[in-house]
Scaffold this motif. Structure first.
Motif, mmCIF file in Angstrom:
data_model
loop_
_atom_site.group_PDB
_atom_site.id
_atom_site.type_symbol
_atom_site.label_atom_id
_atom_site.label_comp_id
_atom_site.label_asym_id
_atom_site.label_seq_id
_atom_site.Cartn_x
_atom_site.Cartn_y
_atom_site.Cartn_z
ATOM 1 N N ALA A 1 14.353 -4.404 7.769
ATOM 2 C CA ALA A 1 13.658 -3.304 8.444
ATOM 3 C C ALA A 1 14.673 -2.237 8.864
ATOM 4 O O ALA A 1 14.446 -1.037 8.685
ATOM 5 C CB ALA A 1 12.877 -3.822 9.642
ATOM 6 N N TRP A 2 15.809 -2.688 9.400
ATOM 7 C CA TRP A 2 16.882 -1.748 9.751
ATOM 8 C C TRP A 2 17.392 -1.047 8.488
ATOM 9 O O TRP A 2 17.641 0.162 8.499
ATOM 10 C CB TRP A 2 18.041 -2.483 10.408
ATOM 11 N N ASN A 3 17.550 -1.809 7.407
ATOM 12 C CA ASN A 3 18.073 -1.238 6.172
ATOM 13 C C ASN A 3 17.120 -0.202 5.591
ATOM 14 O O ASN A 3 17.537 0.855 5.124
ATOM 15 C CB ASN A 3 18.350 -2.345 5.156
ATOM 16 N N ARG A 4 15.830 -0.500 5.606
ATOM 17 C CA ARG A 4 14.852 0.463 5.075
ATOM 18 C C ARG A 4 14.864 1.742 5.908
ATOM 19 O O ARG A 4 14.728 2.842 5.371
ATOM 20 C CB ARG A 4 13.449 -0.137 5.072
ATOM 21 N N ARG A 5 15.012 1.601 7.242
ATOM 22 C CA ARG A 5 15.061 2.809 8.073
ATOM 23 C C ARG A 5 16.354 3.577 7.797
ATOM 24 O O ARG A 5 16.344 4.811 7.765
ATOM 25 C CB ARG A 5 14.922 2.462 9.553
ATOM 26 N N ALA A 6 17.453 2.864 7.549
ATOM 27 C CA ALA A 6 18.707 3.537 7.193
ATOM 28 C C ALA A 6 18.533 4.352 5.913
ATOM 29 O O ALA A 6 19.004 5.490 5.829
ATOM 30 C CB ALA A 6 19.827 2.508 7.018
ATOM 31 N N VAL A 7 17.849 3.780 4.934
ATOM 32 C CA VAL A 7 17.591 4.499 3.680
ATOM 33 C C VAL A 7 16.763 5.757 3.965
ATOM 34 O O VAL A 7 17.064 6.845 3.445
ATOM 35 C CB VAL A 7 16.887 3.587 2.650
ATOM 36 N N LEU A 8 15.747 5.616 4.779
ATOM 37 C CA LEU A 8 14.911 6.767 5.138
ATOM 38 C C LEU A 8 15.757 7.860 5.792
ATOM 39 O O LEU A 8 15.681 9.032 5.414
ATOM 40 C CB LEU A 8 13.786 6.325 6.082
ATOM 41 N N TYR A 9 16.578 7.470 6.767
ATOM 42 C CA TYR A 9 17.435 8.450 7.437
ATOM 43 C C TYR A 9 18.399 9.101 6.447
ATOM 44 O O TYR A 9 18.633 10.310 6.506
ATOM 45 C CB TYR A 9 18.235 7.787 8.561
ATOM 46 N N PHE A 10 18.950 8.315 5.533
ATOM 47 C CA PHE A 10 19.885 8.868 4.558
ATOM 48 C C PHE A 10 19.199 9.920 3.690
ATOM 49 O O PHE A 10 19.745 10.996 3.472
ATOM 50 C CB PHE A 10 20.483 7.756 3.686
ATOM 51 N N VAL A 11 18.012 9.596 3.219
ATOM 52 C CA VAL A 11 17.264 10.539 2.378
ATOM 53 C C VAL A 11 16.986 11.838 3.141
ATOM 54 O O VAL A 11 16.982 12.927 2.564
ATOM 55 C CB VAL A 11 15.943 9.888 1.892
ATOM 56 N N GLN A 12 16.806 11.717 4.443
ATOM 57 C CA GLN A 12 16.556 12.889 5.290
ATOM 58 C C GLN A 12 17.849 13.584 5.722
ATOM 59 O O GLN A 12 17.803 14.517 6.510
ATOM 60 C CB GLN A 12 15.764 12.468 6.529
ATOM 61 N N LYS A 13 18.981 13.106 5.213
ATOM 62 C CA LYS A 13 20.297 13.649 5.548
ATOM 63 C C LYS A 13 20.639 13.477 7.028
ATOM 64 O O LYS A 13 21.419 14.237 7.596
ATOM 65 C CB LYS A 13 20.429 15.119 5.122
ATOM 66 N N ARG A 14 20.086 12.444 7.637
ATOM 67 C CA ARG A 14 20.376 12.086 9.027
ATOM 68 C C ARG A 14 21.427 10.973 8.992
ATOM 69 O O ARG A 14 21.168 9.819 9.292
ATOM 70 C CB ARG A 14 19.087 11.654 9.725
ATOM 71 N N TYR A 15 22.630 11.378 8.574
ATOM 72 C CA TYR A 15 23.663 10.408 8.219
ATOM 73 C C TYR A 15 24.155 9.577 9.400
ATOM 74 O O TYR A 15 24.417 8.385 9.228
ATOM 75 C CB TYR A 15 24.827 11.111 7.524
ATOM 76 N N ALA A 16 24.296 10.183 10.567
ATOM 77 C CA ALA A 16 24.784 9.410 11.723
ATOM 78 C C ALA A 16 23.792 8.305 12.088
ATOM 79 O O ALA A 16 24.190 7.175 12.397
ATOM 80 C CB ALA A 16 25.032 10.336 12.909
ATOM 81 N N GLU A 17 22.503 8.609 12.023
ATOM 82 C CA GLU A 17 21.485 7.597 12.315
ATOM 83 C C GLU A 17 21.446 6.524 11.229
ATOM 84 O O GLU A 17 21.302 5.330 11.529
ATOM 85 C CB GLU A 17 20.108 8.260 12.458
ATOM 86 N N ALA A 18 21.596 6.946 9.987
ATOM 87 C CA ALA A 18 21.637 5.981 8.881
ATOM 88 C C ALA A 18 22.840 5.065 9.034
ATOM 89 O O ALA A 18 22.736 3.847 8.835
ATOM 90 C CB ALA A 18 21.687 6.714 7.545
ATOM 91 N N LEU A 19 23.961 5.641 9.403
ATOM 92 C CA LEU A 19 25.185 4.871 9.616
ATOM 93 C C LEU A 19 24.979 3.804 10.685
ATOM 94 O O LEU A 19 25.345 2.641 10.493
ATOM 95 C CB LEU A 19 26.287 5.842 10.025
ATOM 96 N N ALA A 20 24.372 4.190 11.787
ATOM 97 C CA ALA A 20 24.130 3.240 12.882
ATOM 98 C C ALA A 20 23.225 2.098 12.426
ATOM 99 O O ALA A 20 23.462 0.928 12.766
ATOM 100 C CB ALA A 20 23.518 3.967 14.077
ATOM 101 N N ASP A 21 22.196 2.419 11.653
ATOM 102 C CA ASP A 21 21.296 1.364 11.165
ATOM 103 C C ASP A 21 21.996 0.463 10.152
ATOM 104 O O ASP A 21 21.797 -0.756 10.160
ATOM 105 C CB ASP A 21 20.019 1.965 10.579
#
Length: 156
Positions: A76-96
């Motif tokens: 679930a964390w990984n899928r949200r990280a992918v979502l954040y990455f696609v949205q270019k929300r890299y710091a949030e993706a990194l944290a997830d």
């Protein structure tokens, strides 16, 4: 799946036989998606359907609810990280991604994602370290080898 089965899968990722590596990769992804049973997997699939239909906010809400309810559900964390990455929300993706790795240190998808996030942020040395960590788990992952070369080129 017991620890001995997990160890066999992790060792299979390091085999020269491509078919064995592919089987192990698929088995690990299945293990991660079904960590919380059919219900957990279905919620991940629902989130992906929302992403596929462009409903990013709804997908984020669903995944955030899922990690809130099941904080040990690494995928679930990984899928949200992918979502954040696609949205270019890299710091949030990194944290997830970091959270996934804390839960599942051998999660090659999150290790790869960590490298992608660092590269997107221009932190190439950290990206290289992350891709190398991914290669420890999946030494035949050519994409990580290529990304190490690309990040190294950015440093020179």
């Amino acid at each position: 799946m017991d620890d001995s089965t997990l160890e066999v899968l992790l060792q299979s990722l390091k085999q020269a036989d491509e078919y064995q590596r592919e089987l192990a990769t698929a088995a690990l992804w299945q293990r991660w998606f079904y960590q919380k049973g059919e219900g957990g997997n279905q919620r991940l699939q629902d989130a992906q359907a929302l992403v596929d239909s462009g409903q990013m906010d709804a997908a984020e809400d669903l995944l955030s609810t899922l990690v809130g309810e099941l904080p040990d559900f690494a995928e679930a964390w990984n899928r949200r990280a992918v979502l954040y990455f696609v949205q270019k929300r890299y710091a949030e993706a990194l944290a997830d991604c970091e959270q996934v790795i804390e839960l599942v240190p051998y999660h090659f998808g999150a290790l790869h994602g960590l490298g992608l996030c660092y590269a997107a942020l221009g932190q190439y040395e950290e990206a290289i370290q992350s891709f190398r960590r991914a290669l420890v788990v999946q030494p035949y992952a050519l994409v990580n080898q290529r990304l190490i070369l690309e990040c190294t080129a950015q440093l020179s």
